[in-house]
Write a protein that holds these residues in place. Structure first.
Motif, PDB file in Angstrom:
ATOM      1  N   ARG A   7      14.938   2.099  11.850  1.00 19.80           N
ATOM      2  CA  ARG A   7      16.294   2.485  11.459  1.00 19.80           C
ATOM      3  C   ARG A   7      16.219   3.798  10.678  1.00 19.80           C
ATOM      4  O   ARG A   7      15.556   3.881   9.641  1.00 19.80           O
ATOM      5  N   ALA A  37      17.425   0.997   5.720  1.00 18.34           N
ATOM      6  CA  ALA A  37      16.778   1.932   6.631  1.00 18.34           C
ATOM      7  C   ALA A  37      15.286   2.029   6.346  1.00 18.34           C
ATOM      8  O   ALA A  37      14.825   1.759   5.236  1.00 18.34           O
ATOM      9  N   TRP A 224      23.755   5.575  10.355  1.00 25.21           N
ATOM     10  CA  TRP A 224      22.432   5.044  10.672  1.00 25.21           C
ATOM     11  C   TRP A 224      22.334   4.716  12.152  1.00 25.21           C
ATOM     12  O   TRP A 224      23.347   4.485  12.826  1.00 25.21           O
TER      13      TRP A 224
END
Length: 235
Positions: A7, A37, A224
């Motif tokens: 991510r 992330a 994201w």
């Protein structure tokens, strides 16, 4: 960090100054933590006036997150290069860092980070210029700078309001992915924050963080993408 799926998030933090005009680095870091992330590329991570002090103190990154700052500072003070900075959870995957100068009327730059995951991946953190002619030249320069990359992702604030114009240099090698409208946080109308993926990479999921805190912490919302990277055996 999984070898096949990571991510990547991008966030223009506006020098950690929120819509209340207060500079609150911990608020910014809390938003970053909520993104879950593996890698976060930041824009406007340093203050504009020399010596370009960091908008977020380094010690807060160490104490308030489990991220590591990718060291690119040329003066030992700033977090980034031309305001671009990169946070990563597992720095062991980083094989090389390159600071890039970009053409244009304004001083602009980008960071290329090479990772030894999957079949190899280059991530470019960028904040493109305000003039379209400069953005085209900057994207062309980034294509040249990643020509030797097996797989590459350009992530950041593209500063482009159009979905059709301004991205021509990417055609044929990169596909642009827009997680959603990220600017302005009061009323998101423009998808300025984007990802460009080279052939062979796949977006599995993507989105815009629209929580109350993110809507106060900057004039941009963070975006994201969950990106699948082919293994070395399939490249």
């Amino acid at each position: 960090m999984a070898a096949s799926l990571i991510r990547i998030a991008s966030y223009n933090i506006r020098k950690a100054r929120g819509l209340d005009q207060k500079r609150q680095p911990r608020r910014t870091l809390e938003v970053i933590n909520r993104l879950n992330a593996d890698i976060v590329v930041l824009q406007e991570a340093d203050k504009r006036i020399r010596p370009r002090n960091p908008a977020i103190p380094r010690n807060l990154i160490e104490t308030d997150t489990d991220f590591h700052l990718v060291e690119v500072s040329k003066n030992g003070v700033s977090l980034g290069w031309h305001g671009n900075a990169i946070l990563i959870r597992d720095p062991a995957h980083v094989t090389q860092i390159t600071c890039l100068d970009l053409p244009g009327l304004e001083p602009r730059g980008a960071i290329r980070m090479d990772l030894g995951i999957g079949g190899g991946l280059s991530i470019v953190a960028a904040h493109l210029g305000l003039r379209r002619r400069d953005r085209r030249a900057q994207l062309a320069a980034l294509c040249d700078a990643t020509a030797d990359s097996r797989h590459a992702v350009i992530a950041g604030d593209f500063n482009e309001w159009s979905h059709r114009k301004g991205l021509e240099p990417l055609a044929g090698r990169f596909e642009t992915h827009v997680p959603g409208r990220s600017y302005h946080t009061r009323r998101p109308l423009a998808a300025l924050d984007r990802f460009a993926l080279s052939q062979g990479l796949t977006v599995k999921n993507a989105g815009v963080e629209q929580g109350d805190l993110a809507r106060r912490a900057s004039d941009h919302l963070p975006v994201w993408s969950d990106i699948a990277i082919p293994s070395a055996a399939t490249c």
